[in-house]
Design an enzyme around this catalytic site. Structure first.
Site, PDB file in Angstrom:
ATOM      1  N   ASN A  37       0.253  11.201  -0.283  1.00 58.06           N
ATOM      2  CA  ASN A  37       1.299  10.370   0.287  1.00 58.06           C
ATOM      3  C   ASN A  37       2.311  11.241   0.723  1.00 58.06           C
ATOM      4  O   ASN A  37       3.297  11.569  -0.189  1.00 58.06           O
ATOM      5  CB  ASN A  37       1.741   9.216  -0.626  1.00 58.06           C
ATOM      6  N   LYS A  85       3.760  13.150  -2.272  1.00 54.62           N
ATOM      7  CA  LYS A  85       3.128  12.581  -3.738  1.00 54.62           C
ATOM      8  C   LYS A  85       1.722  12.773  -3.780  1.00 54.62           C
ATOM      9  O   LYS A  85       0.926  12.898  -2.746  1.00 54.62           O
ATOM     10  CB  LYS A  85       3.615  11.017  -3.756  1.00 54.62           C
ATOM     11  N   ASP A  89       0.270   2.049   7.103  1.00 56.14           N
ATOM     12  CA  ASP A  89       1.554   1.561   6.622  1.00 56.14           C
ATOM     13  C   ASP A  89       1.799   0.315   7.314  1.00 56.14           C
ATOM     14  O   ASP A  89       2.479  -0.575   6.754  1.00 56.14           O
ATOM     15  CB  ASP A  89       2.729   2.418   6.863  1.00 56.14           C
ATOM     16  N   HIS A 121      11.842  -1.713  -0.003  1.00 54.04           N
ATOM     17  CA  HIS A 121      11.427  -0.302  -0.282  1.00 54.04           C
ATOM     18  C   HIS A 121      12.723   0.616  -0.069  1.00 54.04           C
ATOM     19  O   HIS A 121      13.010   0.640   0.981  1.00 54.04           O
ATOM     20  CB  HIS A 121      10.164   0.223   0.423  1.00 54.04           C
ATOM     21  N   LEU A 122      13.145   1.235  -1.149  1.00 52.23           N
ATOM     22  CA  LEU A 122      14.424   1.915  -1.119  1.00 52.23           C
ATOM     23  C   LEU A 122      14.094   3.339  -1.283  1.00 52.23           C
ATOM     24  O   LEU A 122      13.731   3.868  -2.500  1.00 52.23           O
ATOM     25  CB  LEU A 122      15.446   1.405  -1.973  1.00 52.23           C
ATOM     26  N   GLY A 137      13.646   7.094   3.222  1.00 49.97           N
ATOM     27  CA  GLY A 137      13.284   5.893   4.080  1.00 49.97           C
ATOM     28  C   GLY A 137      13.188   4.622   3.393  1.00 49.97           C
ATOM     29  O   GLY A 137      12.834   4.469   2.458  1.00 49.97           O
TER      30      GLY A 137
END
Length: 301
Positions: A14, A21, A157, A217-218, A221
Site C-alpha cells: 500500500n 505499508k 481506491d 480517513h486521516l 492524505g
C-alpha cells in the site's frame, strides 16, 4: 488455489504519498496474517523509519529502526531486505502473488491483473493522483523486478465511491467536460472507508447495509465520506485527491479563482501551480512541516 497453497505467501503493498505499508499473508496450512509493517516519512531521510510487527506466533514480535529512505524504490528495497533477514531467506520464492492498493485507475473499478495495458492506464491516471499513482507505479515496478513472473493484482481506491448519486459526483461545469473528459468526483481512500463501514457496523451489532455514518480517513492524505445504508453517497475528495480537507502537502478546498490569481500574479505555469497545490501547500505550506507530529514536536502550532 492449489499452487498458492503450496507456495505459502501473498505480499500486499500500500503506497501512500509518504509511506509504504506491507503485509504478508500465509496460505498454508491455513490462510492467516503474518508479519506486516510500514516505512514512514519517506523523503525525510533524517526521520524516516521502518516499523513492523508479527503477531502470528505465541508472542508478538516488534521491530523499529531508523532507515534513510529517499523514495519508494528505496522503501521497497528496504522491505525486501527486512523480510529476507527476519522472515525467510527465500522470500523471493515464497511469495506467489502480490497485491497493490492503487489510488486512481480512471474507469477501472474492480480488482485486476496488472498487465502492461493496465500499468499504462495508471500512468495516464497519474495526472489525477500525482502524489499517489507515481509511488504506486514505483511499487509495482519494484515488485515486478523482485518477483518476476509472479501475478500482480491492483485494487482501486475509487471503487467504494461508485455508489454516489449523480448530483453528488457532478460538478457545476459544462456537461460536455463530463461526457468527453470524464470530469467528475471520484472519491478516494475507498478501501479504508469500506473497512470503517464494516468495522463500525460490527461494533454496533448491525449489518453494513443498516449503517448510516460519517467515515474519516486521516493521515498525510485525508478524506471524509457520507455513508447511507452502508454505501458511499458523498465524499470530500473529487476528480483528484487534492480536493477536500487540508492535508500534509495538499491545499484541500480553495476558491477556484485563487490558482488563476496566483498564476497571473506570480507568472507561474499550470504545471508549477499543480506542484504548489499538491506538494507545497497544506500543513507544509502554513507551518513548514508536512507531518502533524513534527508540528507538535516543534510547537509550531
Amino acid at each position: 488455489m492449489g499452487v498458492l497453497q503450496e507456495a505459502g505467501k501473498i505480499l500486499v503493498l500500500n503506497a501512500g504519498s509518504s509511506s509504504l505499508k506491507f503485509k504478508l499473508f500465509n496460505l498454508a496450512p491455513a490462510f492467516a496474517a503474518g508479519v506486516g509493517g510500514m516505512i514512514d516519512r519517506i523523503g525525510d531521510t533524517v526521520n524516516s523509519n521502518l516499523q513492523a510487527k508479527d503477531s502470528s506466533g505465541s508472542s508478538t514480535k516488534k521491530w523499529t529502526e531508523k532507515v534513510p529512505i529517499k523514495d519508494h524504490v528505496d522503501a521497497m528495497e528496504c522491505i525486501m531486505g527486512f523480510l529476507g533477514d527476519n522472515v525467510s531467506k527465500s522470500i523471493h520464492k515464497d511469495v506467489m502473488a502480490v497485491g497493490h492498493r492503487i489510488v486512481h485507475g480512471l474507469d477501472i473499478h474492480n480488482a485486476v491483473l496488472l498487465d502492461d495495458q493496465v500499468v499504462e492506464k495508471l500512468r495516464v491516471a497519474a495526472t489525477l493522483a500525482p502524489l499517489h499513482n507515481p509511488p504506486g507505479l514505483q511499487g509495482i515496478a519494484a515488485a515486478q523486478k523482485v518477483f518476476s513472473g509472479v501475478p500482480q493484482v491492483g485494487v482501486f481506491d475509487t471503487a467504494f465511491h461508485q455508489t454516489m448519486p449523480d448530483f453528488a459526483y457532478m460538478y457545476g461545469l459544462p456537461y460536455e467536460y463530463y461526457e468527453k473528459h470524464n470530469v467528475r468526483r471520484y472519491g478516494f481512500h475507498g478501501t479504508s472507508h469500506k473497512y470503517l463501514v464494516q468495522t463500525a457496523a460490527k461494533m454496533l451489532g448491525k449489518q453494513p447495509e443498516q449503517l448510516n455514518a460519517i467515515t474519516c480517513h486521516l493521515g498525510n492524505g485525508s478524506s471524509i465520506a457520507a455513508v447511507k445504508n452502508g454505501v458511499s453517497v458523498d465524499t470530500s475528495m473529487g476528480l483528484t485527491p487534492l480536493e477536500g480537507l487540508v492535508m500534509g502537502t495538499r491545499s484541500g478546498d480553495l476558491d477556484p479563482a485563487i490558482p488563476l490569481f496566483l498564476m497571473n500574479k506570480l507568472g507561474v505555469s499550470a504545471k508549477d501551480m499543480d506542484t504548489i497545490l499538491n506538494k507545497k501547500s497544506g500543513l507544509l505550506g502554513v507551518s513548514g512541516f508536512s507531518d502533524l507530529r513534527a508540528i507538535i514536536d516543534h510547537k509550531v502550532c
